[in-house]
Design a protein around this motif. Structure first.
Motif, PDB file in Angstrom:
ATOM      1  N   GLU A 287       0.835  -1.209   0.000  1.00 44.45           N
ATOM      2  CA  GLU A 287       0.000   0.000   0.000  1.00 44.45           C
ATOM      3  C   GLU A 287       0.864   1.252   0.000  1.00 44.45           C
ATOM      4  OE1 GLU A 287      -2.956   1.241  -0.212  1.00 44.45           O
ATOM      5  OE2 GLU A 287      -4.500  -0.078   0.608  1.00 44.45           O
ATOM      6  N   ARG A 288       1.866   1.241   0.914  1.00 40.54           N
ATOM      7  CA  ARG A 288       2.744   2.409   1.045  1.00 40.54           C
ATOM      8  C   ARG A 288       3.509   2.658  -0.248  1.00 40.54           C
ATOM      9  NH1 ARG A 288       3.869   1.044   6.173  1.00 40.54           N
ATOM     10  NH2 ARG A 288       5.680  -0.176   5.514  1.00 40.54           N
ATOM     11  N   GLU A 289       4.015   1.596  -0.825  1.00 37.20           N
ATOM     12  CA  GLU A 289       4.799   1.753  -2.059  1.00 37.20           C
ATOM     13  C   GLU A 289       3.932   2.312  -3.191  1.00 37.20           C
ATOM     14  OE1 GLU A 289       7.961  -1.847  -1.037  1.00 37.20           O
ATOM     15  OE2 GLU A 289       6.486  -2.138  -2.650  1.00 37.20           O
ATOM     16  N   VAL A 290       2.740   1.779  -3.288  1.00 43.17           N
ATOM     17  CA  VAL A 290       1.824   2.257  -4.342  1.00 43.17           C
ATOM     18  C   VAL A 290       1.479   3.723  -4.095  1.00 43.17           C
ATOM     19  CG1 VAL A 290      -0.546   2.057  -5.203  1.00 43.17           C
ATOM     20  CG2 VAL A 290       0.861   0.010  -4.946  1.00 43.17           C
ATOM     21  N   GLN A 291       1.231   4.040  -2.818  1.00 46.69           N
ATOM     22  CA  GLN A 291       0.902   5.424  -2.469  1.00 46.69           C
ATOM     23  C   GLN A 291       2.037   6.373  -2.885  1.00 46.69           C
ATOM     24  OE1 GLN A 291      -1.939   7.241  -2.099  1.00 46.69           O
ATOM     25  NE2 GLN A 291      -2.479   5.567  -0.708  1.00 46.69           N
TER      26      GLN A 291
ATOM     27  N   GLU B 120       4.209   5.875  -5.244  1.00 46.94           N
ATOM     28  CA  GLU B 120       4.214   5.931  -6.709  1.00 46.94           C
ATOM     29  C   GLU B 120       3.193   6.944  -7.219  1.00 46.94           C
ATOM     30  OE1 GLU B 120       3.761   2.526  -9.695  1.00 46.94           O
ATOM     31  OE2 GLU B 120       4.022   1.547  -7.754  1.00 46.94           O
ATOM     32  N   ILE B 121       1.992   6.891  -6.635  1.00 53.63           N
ATOM     33  CA  ILE B 121       0.928   7.798  -7.087  1.00 53.63           C
ATOM     34  C   ILE B 121       1.277   9.240  -6.708  1.00 53.63           C
ATOM     35  CG2 ILE B 121      -1.557   8.298  -7.020  1.00 53.63           C
ATOM     36  CD1 ILE B 121      -0.765   5.481  -8.189  1.00 53.63           C
ATOM     37  N   ASP B 122       1.833   9.410  -5.499  1.00 53.85           N
ATOM     38  CA  ASP B 122       2.271  10.757  -5.100  1.00 53.85           C
ATOM     39  C   ASP B 122       3.283  11.297  -6.107  1.00 53.85           C
ATOM     40  OD1 ASP B 122       0.681  10.692  -2.872  1.00 53.85           O
ATOM     41  OD2 ASP B 122       2.301  10.148  -1.472  1.00 53.85           O
ATOM     42  N   ALA B 123       4.216  10.435  -6.495  1.00 54.41           N
ATOM     43  CA  ALA B 123       5.250  10.858  -7.449  1.00 54.41           C
ATOM     44  C   ALA B 123       4.618  11.179  -8.812  1.00 54.41           C
ATOM     45  CB  ALA B 123       6.301   9.763  -7.603  1.00 54.41           C
ATOM     46  N   ALA B 124       3.613  10.394  -9.185  1.00 52.72           N
ATOM     47  CA  ALA B 124       2.944  10.642 -10.473  1.00 52.72           C
ATOM     48  C   ALA B 124       2.256  11.995 -10.461  1.00 52.72           C
ATOM     49  CB  ALA B 124       1.934   9.530 -10.758  1.00 52.72           C
ATOM     50  N   VAL B 125       1.584  12.289  -9.347  1.00 56.09           N
ATOM     51  CA  VAL B 125       0.887  13.579  -9.243  1.00 56.09           C
ATOM     52  C   VAL B 125       1.907  14.712  -9.232  1.00 56.09           C
ATOM     53  CG1 VAL B 125      -0.640  14.997  -7.821  1.00 56.09           C
ATOM     54  CG2 VAL B 125      -1.101  12.548  -8.091  1.00 56.09           C
ATOM     55  N   ALA B 126       3.012  14.513  -8.518  1.00 59.73           N
ATOM     56  CA  ALA B 126       4.053  15.550  -8.482  1.00 59.73           C
ATOM     57  C   ALA B 126       4.609  15.792  -9.883  1.00 59.73           C
ATOM     58  CB  ALA B 126       5.175  15.132  -7.520  1.00 59.73           C
ATOM     59  N   PHE B 127       4.797  14.692 -10.627  1.00 56.77           N
ATOM     60  CA  PHE B 127       5.291  14.803 -12.010  1.00 56.77           C
ATOM     61  C   PHE B 127       4.321  15.630 -12.851  1.00 56.77           C
ATOM     62  CE2 PHE B 127       5.471  13.199 -16.407  1.00 56.77           C
ATOM     63  CZ  PHE B 127       6.824  13.362 -16.689  1.00 56.77           C
ATOM     64  N   ALA B 128       3.036  15.342 -12.691  1.00 61.50           N
ATOM     65  CA  ALA B 128       2.026  16.060 -13.469  1.00 61.50           C
ATOM     66  C   ALA B 128       1.940  17.527 -13.032  1.00 61.50           C
ATOM     67  CB  ALA B 128       0.670  15.375 -13.332  1.00 61.50           C
TER      68      ALA B 128
END
Lengths: 332, 321
Positions: free
Chosen positions: A296-300, A302-310
């Protein structure tokens, strides 16, 4: 009867955890999309796949990297499992040049040449003949590749569904037709739009072998797809799989859900693909709570990083508005 | 000398022999030999894999052509007539024309779609329309209208070399046209309009099935001392504005001849381009000769009355002067 998978999960731990990770990634990615829709970062139409994660996860993990995928407008899940980076996907939804389509497509039109991901199609049934043509090219070029063509049960009402299945069967083309039957075409229940609600019977009328699969069970989906892909790749013509599934969220962000009962949604949620699968893994000792929380933490992250990238993305310069309408001089 | 039909067939033969990615598919292109006999003999020469008969499923076989193009082939898809192409319009407009842009330049569709168009054979309303203008409206498409035997012979190969979709319109009255197919060097351009007759007094702008009538009108007017310049558009999208405007600026009068209906026809676009680019050089308003706004009727005299004719072109020229 739909193919279900009773008994223990037949996978080694790494693959079982990979399936969980894929499904969780889709779930968390899309929950974040819904929030970002609320804050205005994502606009246009946004169709969430929440509830249906087992289908894309189980099916796409049965394909090879050389195979092609044709999707629908509810395709974030497929894009993620296929390996499109979450950040690039999110940037596309933000409408930025760092997105996979430089902000030209948005949520409904995800494309990726590297993974042979041919959309992202917002015309219901529009991808079906495309998949047939990709398979025709592979056959003519003697390539042992499979084209997996996804569509919803709503597409079976379109004439092109029948035309495409006929053509694929007539020419014995290497297409795997993957029908995601989530019971509602927007708000129209299958029985309210089809005189014959047995979708496999429709496929069989074209002499295409067809199978109904429990789309809430990632193991059933994976096993059925693996078997069908082997048949298609061996040159035995097209196959048809009906995945019975359910979307937990509204059709799009504009849908007040007047057409179905809350109790029905709750009932399907009890069969949710993530918690039922993780429960089985825990029962079998393939997953403990700590491992799940780590996932869960790892996926979270990843998604945080994706949003930051966007969020760090940039706008395509307006001077580029008309690029890629046709090839530029000298461009292939 | 060859006919327009034979020139098209030779163009297919050349393409099929030259590039193994090229194949032809459509209704009755194989065993039957092609509705208009364009592909007669090609099945025997190239086999059923490359000259492929399809079911009557325009939407699916055009979509399959798009998919095959994406998959590395160079398909030629024949649709029997433009009227039937409406059954495939979704795939042409919503997929073929958009994919390069919508995918941010990742995918492109090197596909050639050929179809017959136009009236004049008493085939009535569902076989006689001219909808070239609809296709010429759509960004992402290139639209060609070979009106001579040479263009029928030499437009196909460069169309197949385009990385993006090309639509090729063949007017039904042209298939028996006889002419000199010329050579590759003379006819492989799919970019420019062509001045088919030079003149100083008025510019006649036509394409496809109306080129012959416009040349006849010019001949008739020449006997009265009115020298017309006749431009064959050849490429309906993108329009070769430069050739058009150069001629109009010289003659100061323009008549546009189009077998489409007047409202929203390609002729309207041509007239607008002239108004935008040569307004101050014009000595009279642009004239249009289009099809009457009725479904094309069956009866010969009614069909003739509905279509642009030499007499109506001559009358429009007189009105312009």
């Amino acid at each position: 009867m739909a193919r279900a998978h009773f008994g223990p999960v037949p996978y080694a731990k790494p693959f079982a955890l990979e399936l969980v990770r894929h499904m969780l990634r889709i779930r968390r990615f899309e929950e974040r999309c819904a929030e970002l829709y609320g804050t205005g970062h994502i606009r246009g139409f946004l169709h969430l796949y929440i509830g249906e994660e087992a289908v894309a996860t189980g099916a796409l993990t049965a394909l090879g990297p050389e195979d092609a995928l044709v999707g629908t407008y509810r395709e974030h899940g497929h894009a993620l499992v296929r390996g499109i980076a979450p950040g690039v996907l999110m940037a596309e939804m933000f409408g930025q040049r760092e997105g996979c389509c430089r902000g030209r497509g948005g949520s409904m039109h995800i494309f990726d040449a590297r993974t042979r991901f041919y959309g992202g199609n917002a015309i219901v049934g529009g991808g079906l003949p495309l998949g047939v043509g990709l398979a025709l090219a592979d056959r003519m070029r003697s390539l042992a590749r499979v084209t997996a063509c996804f569509f919803g049960e709503g597409a079976v009402a379109e004439g092109v569904f029948h035309e495409s299945l006929n053509l694929a069967a007539l020419w014995r083309l290497p297409v795997l037709f993957c029908c995601e039957n989530n019971l509602y075409a927007m708000g129209t229940a299958l029985a309210r739009s089809e005189s014959e609600t047995d979708l496999c019977a429709k496929a069989r009328s074209f002499r295409i072998p067809a199978e109904r699969v429990d789309g809430m069970d990632v193991v059933a989906v994976h096993e059925a797809t693996k078997a069908a892909v082997a048949e298609v790749r061996a040159g035995r013509g097209p196959r048809f799989l009906e995945f019975q599934t359910y979307r937990f969220r509204a059709h799009s962000m504009f849908d007040p859900e007047l057409y179905r009962a809350k109790a029905e949604v709750e009932e399907w949620k009890e069969r949710g693909p993530i918690h039922t699968f993780t429960a089985r893994l825990k029962d079998q000792g393939l997953l403990c709570e700590d491992e799940f929380l780590t996932l869960e933490r790892e996926v979270q992250h990843e998604i945080d990083a994706a949003v930051a990238f966007a969020r760090a993305g940039t706008n395509e310069p307006v001077e580029e508005l008309t690029r890629d309408v046709r090839a530029a001089e000298g461009q292939a | 000398m060859s006919t327009y039909r034979e020139a098209l067939r030779e163009a297919h033969r050349e393409a099929l022999a030259r590039d193994e990615r090229v194949f032809l598919m459509g209704e009755d292109v194989g065993r039957y030999g092609g509705t208009y006999a364009v592909s007669r003999g090609l099945l025997e020469e190239f086999g059923p894999e490359r000259v492929r008969d399809t079911p009557l499923s325009e939407l699916a076989f055009v979509g399959a052509g798009i998919g095959a193009a994406l998959g590395g082939m160079r398909p030629i898809v024949e649709i029997m007539t433009v009227n039937f192409s409406l059954l495939a319009l979704d795939q042409i407009v919503n997929t073929a024309a958009l994919l390069r842009h919508m995918s941010g330049g990742q995918f492109h569709v090197p596909l050639v779609i050929r179809m017959a168009t136009g009236a004049g054979r008493q085939l009535a309303a569902q076989h006689s329309h001219s909808l070239e203008g609809w296709y010429a409206h759509v960004p992402g498409l290139k639209v060609l209208a070979p009106a001579t035997v040479a263009d029928a012979r030499w437009m196909l190969w460069p169309a197949l070399c385009e990385p993006d979709p090309v639509i090729l319109f063949e007017h039904v009255l042209l298939y028996n046209l006889e002419g000199d197919p010329g050579s590759a060097e003379g006819g492989s351009d799919i970019t420019h309009a062509c001045v088919r007759r030079t003149g100083e007094r008025v510019t006649l702008i036509a394409y496809g099935g109306t080129l012959g009538k416009s040349l006849q009108a010019a001949e008739q007017l020449a006997q009265e001392g009115v020298e017309c310049e006749v431009i064959d558009l050849r490429v309906l999208r993108p329009l070769d504005e430069e050739t058009l405007l150069a001629s109009v600026k010289k003659t100061r009068h323009a008549v546009v001849v189009d077998e489409g209906w007047r409202s929203g026809a390609l002729a309207a676009e041509v007239a607008a381009r002239i108004a935008e680019g040569a307004f101050y050089e014009l000595d009279s308003p642009v004239q249009r000769v289009c099809t009457a706004e009725v479904p094309i009727p069956y009866a010969k005299h009614l069909e003739e009355a509905a279509l642009p004719q030499v007499s109506s072109i001559v009358a429009a020229v007189r009105a312009a002067l």
